[in-house]
Design a protein around this motif. Structure first.
Motif, mmCIF file in Angstrom:
data_model
loop_
_atom_site.group_PDB
_atom_site.id
_atom_site.type_symbol
_atom_site.label_atom_id
_atom_site.label_comp_id
_atom_site.label_asym_id
_atom_site.label_seq_id
_atom_site.Cartn_x
_atom_site.Cartn_y
_atom_site.Cartn_z
ATOM 1 N N GLU B 29 0.833 -1.206 0.000
ATOM 2 C CA GLU B 29 0.000 0.000 0.000
ATOM 3 C C GLU B 29 0.866 1.254 0.000
ATOM 4 O OE1 GLU B 29 -4.097 0.608 1.992
ATOM 5 O OE2 GLU B 29 -2.931 -0.662 3.344
ATOM 6 N N PHE B 30 0.343 2.337 -0.552
ATOM 7 C CA PHE B 30 1.011 3.640 -0.494
ATOM 8 C C PHE B 30 0.085 4.558 0.285
ATOM 9 C CE2 PHE B 30 4.343 6.217 -2.787
ATOM 10 C CZ PHE B 30 4.096 7.393 -2.106
ATOM 11 N N VAL B 31 0.387 4.741 1.550
ATOM 12 C CA VAL B 31 -0.511 5.480 2.428
ATOM 13 C C VAL B 31 0.064 6.867 2.712
ATOM 14 C CG1 VAL B 31 -1.613 5.517 4.695
ATOM 15 C CG2 VAL B 31 -1.312 3.347 3.490
ATOM 16 N N ALA B 32 -0.761 7.868 2.499
ATOM 17 C CA ALA B 32 -0.317 9.237 2.792
ATOM 18 C C ALA B 32 -0.849 9.660 4.152
ATOM 19 C CB ALA B 32 -0.831 10.187 1.720
ATOM 20 N N ILE B 33 -0.022 10.371 4.910
ATOM 21 C CA ILE B 33 -0.468 10.944 6.178
ATOM 22 C C ILE B 33 -0.594 12.446 5.983
ATOM 23 C CG2 ILE B 33 0.100 11.336 8.605
ATOM 24 C CD1 ILE B 33 1.686 8.771 8.589
ATOM 25 N N LEU B 34 -1.783 12.975 6.293
ATOM 26 C CA LEU B 34 -2.007 14.409 6.179
ATOM 27 C C LEU B 34 -2.375 14.960 7.542
ATOM 28 C CD1 LEU B 34 -4.255 14.578 2.942
ATOM 29 C CD2 LEU B 34 -1.770 14.859 3.109
ATOM 30 N N GLY B 35 -2.149 16.223 7.719
ATOM 31 C CA GLY B 35 -2.522 16.853 8.986
ATOM 32 C C GLY B 35 -1.853 18.195 9.109
ATOM 33 N N LEU B 36 -2.380 19.004 10.009
ATOM 34 C CA LEU B 36 -1.811 20.324 10.207
ATOM 35 C C LEU B 36 -0.382 20.218 10.701
ATOM 36 C CD1 LEU B 36 -4.881 21.953 11.943
ATOM 37 C CD2 LEU B 36 -3.919 22.656 9.743
ATOM 38 N N ARG B 215 -2.945 12.121 -5.927
ATOM 39 C CA ARG B 215 -2.330 11.610 -7.141
ATOM 40 C C ARG B 215 -1.508 10.354 -6.900
ATOM 41 N NH1 ARG B 215 0.297 15.951 -9.676
ATOM 42 N NH2 ARG B 215 1.140 14.282 -10.970
ATOM 43 N N TYR B 216 -0.889 10.233 -5.738
ATOM 44 C CA TYR B 216 0.065 9.135 -5.552
ATOM 45 C C TYR B 216 -0.342 8.082 -4.524
ATOM 46 C CZ TYR B 216 3.163 11.888 -8.420
ATOM 47 O OH TYR B 216 3.705 12.574 -9.468
ATOM 48 N N ALA B 217 -1.195 8.440 -3.578
ATOM 49 C CA ALA B 217 -1.482 7.492 -2.500
ATOM 50 C C ALA B 217 -2.657 6.590 -2.865
ATOM 51 C CB ALA B 217 -1.773 8.247 -1.215
ATOM 52 N N THR B 218 -2.654 5.398 -2.256
ATOM 53 C CA THR B 218 -3.805 4.516 -2.417
ATOM 54 C C THR B 218 -4.795 4.768 -1.282
ATOM 55 O OG1 THR B 218 -2.643 2.787 -1.174
ATOM 56 C CG2 THR B 218 -2.505 2.691 -3.579
ATOM 57 N N ARG B 219 -4.318 5.433 -0.237
ATOM 58 C CA ARG B 219 -5.164 5.670 0.934
ATOM 59 C C ARG B 219 -4.632 6.869 1.703
ATOM 60 N NH1 ARG B 219 -4.563 1.195 4.852
ATOM 61 N NH2 ARG B 219 -4.956 2.429 6.709
ATOM 62 N N VAL B 220 -5.482 7.528 2.456
ATOM 63 C CA VAL B 220 -5.045 8.679 3.243
ATOM 64 C C VAL B 220 -5.401 8.470 4.715
ATOM 65 C CG1 VAL B 220 -5.632 11.090 3.775
ATOM 66 C CG2 VAL B 220 -5.013 10.459 1.448
ATOM 67 N N LEU B 221 -4.452 8.843 5.592
ATOM 68 C CA LEU B 221 -4.735 8.912 7.026
ATOM 69 C C LEU B 221 -4.671 10.376 7.411
ATOM 70 C CD1 LEU B 221 -2.338 6.120 8.379
ATOM 71 C CD2 LEU B 221 -4.816 5.938 8.137
ATOM 72 N N GLY B 222 -5.699 10.844 8.100
ATOM 73 C CA GLY B 222 -5.669 12.223 8.585
ATOM 74 C C GLY B 222 -5.416 12.225 10.087
ATOM 75 N N VAL B 223 -4.382 12.983 10.515
ATOM 76 C CA VAL B 223 -4.058 13.050 11.946
ATOM 77 C C VAL B 223 -4.474 14.407 12.478
ATOM 78 C CG1 VAL B 223 -2.236 12.836 13.687
ATOM 79 C CG2 VAL B 223 -2.037 11.599 11.527
ATOM 80 N N ASP B 239 -15.827 17.814 2.902
ATOM 81 C CA ASP B 239 -16.071 17.511 4.315
ATOM 82 C C ASP B 239 -14.843 16.840 4.937
ATOM 83 O OD1 ASP B 239 -18.551 18.580 4.191
ATOM 84 O OD2 ASP B 239 -19.639 16.663 4.103
ATOM 85 N N ASP B 240 -14.242 15.894 4.201
ATOM 86 C CA ASP B 240 -13.040 15.211 4.705
ATOM 87 C C ASP B 240 -11.940 16.235 4.948
ATOM 88 O OD1 ASP B 240 -14.411 12.868 4.262
ATOM 89 O OD2 ASP B 240 -13.511 12.542 2.278
ATOM 90 N N PHE B 241 -11.793 17.146 4.013
ATOM 91 C CA PHE B 241 -10.771 18.185 4.097
ATOM 92 C C PHE B 241 -10.978 19.013 5.363
ATOM 93 C CE2 PHE B 241 -8.797 22.208 3.140
ATOM 94 C CZ PHE B 241 -7.635 21.843 2.476
ATOM 95 N N GLU B 242 -12.258 19.323 5.609
ATOM 96 C CA GLU B 242 -12.614 20.094 6.803
ATOM 97 C C GLU B 242 -12.258 19.334 8.078
ATOM 98 O OE1 GLU B 242 -14.096 23.634 8.398
ATOM 99 O OE2 GLU B 242 -13.681 23.071 6.314
ATOM 100 N N VAL B 243 -12.489 18.012 8.062
ATOM 101 C CA VAL B 243 -12.211 17.184 9.237
ATOM 102 C C VAL B 243 -10.707 17.204 9.553
ATOM 103 C CG1 VAL B 243 -12.089 14.800 10.044
ATOM 104 C CG2 VAL B 243 -14.209 15.663 9.050
ATOM 105 N N TYR B 245 -8.205 19.419 8.149
ATOM 106 C CA TYR B 245 -7.527 20.718 8.230
ATOM 107 C C TYR B 245 -8.392 21.839 8.789
ATOM 108 C CZ TYR B 245 -3.932 18.835 5.093
ATOM 109 O OH TYR B 245 -2.927 18.114 4.544
ATOM 110 N N GLY B 246 -9.720 21.636 8.795
ATOM 111 C CA GLY B 246 -10.626 22.757 9.035
ATOM 112 C C GLY B 246 -10.471 23.373 10.408
ATOM 113 N N CYS B 247 -10.986 24.598 10.479
ATOM 114 C CA CYS B 247 -10.908 25.325 11.738
ATOM 115 C C CYS B 247 -12.202 25.074 12.481
ATOM 116 C CB CYS B 247 -10.721 26.818 11.435
ATOM 117 S SG CYS B 247 -10.714 27.827 12.893
ATOM 118 N N ASN B 248 -12.230 24.142 13.431
ATOM 119 C CA ASN B 248 -13.491 23.800 14.085
ATOM 120 C C ASN B 248 -13.697 24.538 15.405
ATOM 121 O OD1 ASN B 248 -11.608 22.503 15.552
ATOM 122 N ND2 ASN B 248 -12.294 20.417 15.049
ATOM 123 N N ASP B 249 -12.919 25.583 15.625
ATOM 124 C CA ASP B 249 -13.110 26.355 16.845
ATOM 125 C C ASP B 249 -14.308 27.296 16.706
ATOM 126 O OD1 ASP B 249 -10.846 25.140 17.574
ATOM 127 O OD2 ASP B 249 -9.527 26.874 17.297
#
Ligand SMILES: Nc1ncnc2c1ncn2[C@@H]1O[C@H](COP(=O)(O)OP(=O)(O)O)[C@@H](O)[C@H]1O
Ligand SMILES: [Mg+2]
Lengths: 260, 250
Positions: B29-36, B215-223, B239-243, B245-249
Motif C-alpha cells: 500500500e502507499f498510504v499518505a499521512i495528512l494533517g496540520l 495523485r500518488y497514494a492509495t489511501r489517506v490517514l488524517g491526523v 467535508d473530509d478536508f474540513e475534518v 484541516y478545518g478550523c473547528n473552533d
C-alpha cells in the motif's frame, strides 16, 4: 538612577587601574631599573655578535629533533583527542558521567602547562626528547579535545540520524556521518596546534626535553654567547618553516573544499 | 504488514501529542499521512523506526509472516528492525562531503559487520547493487560526484537509492518533496511510487499537500489532535478536508 549609571560607567576602569597599581607594587616593577638595565642588555647582545657560524651545521640535527618532537607530540595528541572529544560532545557521548569525565580530562590537561608535564616526565624517564613528546601530547589534548568536541557538537544531526535509521550502530554513524563533517575543522585545529607545539618544544628543551631548546640552555650555561645567537637564528628559521608548511597544507585543504 | 494500536506519545513538556493512534498498512500500500503542521506526523513516523520511543501502545511489523513487536524491542532488535524500514527525510540527510555512491552504500551498513564497515570495505556485490539502485532512480552518471554538489531533487533520489539498498519491507517518507519545486517533486514522487509498486514495498508518506496524496497514494490517514480522524480514500471530499484541516473552533 544617575548614581547607578555613574557607578556602572566608572567601576570597571577604576578597578582596572587599581589592579595595575597593585601588580606594580607586588612585582616591584620600576622604569628606573629598566632604564638602568639597558646598558647591560646591549652589552650582552654585543657579546653574542658575530654568530658562531661553525656551530650552525652541527645544530641542524637538534633543530630537526625539535620539529620531530612537535610533530610526534601533535600526532599522539590527535590520537588521544579524537576519542576524548567524542566522549565529551553532548550529541555523541554515551552517558553523562562519561561526558563529565572526558571534560574533566580536557580541563585538567589544558590547565596544567606543558612545561610542568615536561618537568614531571623528565624526572620520570630522564633527559631527552621522549618526555617532551609526552608533555606536548598530553597538554595538547586540552586544546584539541575542546576544539574537536565543539566541532562535533556543531554537525548537522540529519545525516547521523539517517545512518542510524538504516540499522547501523553508533560507531558506524560516527565514522560515516560525523567524521566527514568535522574533517576540515579538525585539520585546521590540528595545524594550529602544530604551530604552537613547535614553539613549545623549544621551551621544553630548556628543562631538558631535547631539541634545539636544550642546546640553547647549554650554550647559555657555558657562556657560549656566539653559539647562542646561532641557535636563535636557527629557531627563527624553524618557526618560519613550520608556519609556512602548515599554512600551505591549510591552503591546500581549504582550496580543495572550494573546488569540490 | 504494519499495525499500530493505541499508540501514545508525550512531549518532554508533558503534552500528550499522540493520544490514541490506530491504523494498519497492508502489503504494497502507499498510504499518505495528512494533517496540520505540528500535529505530530513526524513523531509518528519516528516512533515506527524507533528514532523516538513511544510512551504506550503497540506497533507490530510483519515481514515474511514474522511479526515483530516494535514497541518492545531492545537495542539489538531496534537495529534489526531499522534494517527492514527505509526512511526518506525532508532535508535528504546525505553526508554531503562523501560521494554519491558512498552515500548509497550507507544503506547497507545495517547488514555489515562493524569491523569491516570501519575498514571501509564494501563487497563488490554491494557496490554493484548500489550502481543498480542509482540507475533505478535515473542518476547513475552522478555516482562519483560529491553529494553536497547535487541539486535537491538529485539528493532526494540518492536518498531513495540508499533506501533501496536496505531492501526494506516498509518505507517511511517525511515530507519527501516539501523542499522541491513542483516539477522535481513529480519526478521524486514517481520514483517513490515506482519502487513501492515494483518492489512491493509498503510506503507511509507524510505529504504536505492533499493534491499529492490524491495523485500518488492509495489511501489517506488524517491526523488531528492526537488521533486518526480520517482513514480512507485518497480523494478527499470537502467535508473530509474540513475534518483534517478545518478550523473547528468557530
Ligand atoms: N524533541 C522534541 N522535544 C520537544 N518537542 C518536540 C520535539 N520534537 C517535536 N516536538 C514538538 O512536537 C510537536 C509535533 O512535532 P512534529 O511531529 O514535527 O509535527 P509535524 O511533523 O506534524 O509537523 C511540535 O509542536 C514540536 O514542537
Ligand atoms: Mg514534520
Amino acid at each position: 538612577m544617575g548614581v547607578t549609571m555613574f557607578k556602572n560607567r566608572y567601576i570597571i576602569p577604576v578597578l582596572f587601574l587599581l589592579f595595575v597599581i597593585w601588580s606594580i607594587i607586588g612585582t616591584g616593577f620600576s622604569i628606573r631599573d629598566l632604564i638602568a638595565g639597558v646598558p647591560n642588555l646591549s652589552n650582552f647582545i654585543g657579546c653574542m655578535f658575530p654568530p658562531a657560524w661553525d656551530t650552525f651545521v652541527p645544530l641542524i640535527s637538534p633543530a630537526i629533533e625539535t620539529i620531530q618532537m612537535a610533530f610526534l607530540g601533535t600526532v599522539f595528541a590527535v590520537v588521544l583527542s579524537v576519542p576524548v572529544a567524542l566522549l565529551a560532545a553532548n550529541n555523541i557521548t554515551p552517558s553523562k558521567p562519561v561526558k563529565l569525565l572526558a571534560r574533566g580530562v580536557i580541563a585538567f590537561t589544558r590547565t596544567v602547562p606543558d612545561i610542568v608535564f615536561a618537568l614531571i616526565f623528565v624526572s620520570a624517564v630522564g633527559l631527552g626528547p621522549v618526555p617532551g613528546i609526552l608533555a606536548l601530547a598530553i597538554h595538547s589534548v586540552g586544546m584539541l579535545g575542546k576544539l574537536y568536541a565543539e566541532a562535533i557538537e556543531e554537525v548537522d544531526p540529519g545525516p547521523v540520524e539517517a545512518v542510524e535509521a538504516v540499522g547501523a550502530g553508533k560507531l558506524q554513524a560516527v565514522y560515516y556521518a560525523v567524521i566527514p563533517q568535522v574533517t576540515p575543522s579538525f585539520v585546521a585545529s590540528t595545524l594550529y596546534r602544530f604551530d604552537i607545539n613547535v614553539r613549545s618544544s623549544i621551551v621544553l628543551g630548556l628543562v631538558g626535553a631535547g631539541g634545539i631548546g636544550f642546546e640553547l640552555i647549554m650554550a647559555m650555561r657555558l657562556f657560549r654567547y656566539h653559539e647562542m645567537l646561532t641557535i636563535l637564528i636557527i629557531i627563527f628559521i624553524v618557526v618560519m618553516l613550520s608556519e609556512w608548511a602548515s599554512n600551505s597544507i591549510r591552503a591546500h585543504v581549504i582550496g580543495e573544499e572550494v573546488l569540490k | 504488514m504494519l499495525t499500530v494500536n493505541h499508540l501514545r506519545k508525550r512531549l518532554p513538556n508533558g503534552k500528550l501529542l499522540l493520544r490514541d493512534i490506530n491504523f494498519s498498512v497492508g502489503e504494497g500500500e502507499f498510504v499518505a499521512i495528512l494533517g496540520l503542521s505540528g500535529t505530530g506526523k513526524t513523531i509518528l513516523l519516528r516512533c515506527i523506526n524507533r528514532l523516538t520511543t513511544p510512551d504506550g501502545g503497540e506497533i507490530v511489523l510483519t515481514d515474511n509472516g514474522n511479526p515483530l513487536n516494535i514497541t518492545q524491542s531492545d537495542a539489538g532488535e531496534i537495529r534489526e528492525l531499522r534494517r527492514r524500514i527505509g526512511m526518506i527525510f525532508q532535508s535528504f540527510n546525505l553526508v554531503k562531503r562523501r560521494s554519491v555512491i558512498e552515500n548509497v552504500l550507507i544503506g547497507k551498513l545495517g547488514r555489515i559487520g562493524m569491523v569491516r564497515s570501519l575498514m571501509c570495505r564494501f563487497a563488490d556485490d554491494d557496490i554493484e547493487m548500489a550502481h543498480r539502485a542509482l540507475n533505478r532512480v535515473g542518476i547513475s552518471d552522478l555516482a562519483d560526484r560529491r553529494a553536497g554538489t547535487l541539486s535537491g531533487g538529485e539528493q532526494q533520489r540518492v536518498a531513495i537509492a540508499r533506501s533501496i539498498m536496505q531492501d526494506p519491507c516498509l518505507l517511511l517518507a517525511d515530507e519527501p518533496v516539501a523542499n522541491l519545486d513542483p516539477t522535481t517533486a513529480e519526478v521524486v514522487m514517481e520514483h517513490l511510487r515506482s519502487i513501492s509498486v515494483g518492489n512491493g514495498i509498503s510506503t507511509l508518506a507524510v505529504l504536505h499537500q492533499p493534491e499529492l496524496a490524491r495523485r500518488y497514494a492509495t489511501r489517506v490517514l488524517g491526523v488531528r489532535d492526537g488521533v486518526i480522524v480520517y482513514d480512507g480514500d485518497a480523494r478527499l471530499s470537502d467535508d473530509d478536508f474540513e475534518v483534517i484541516y478545518g478550523c473547528n473552533d468557530v
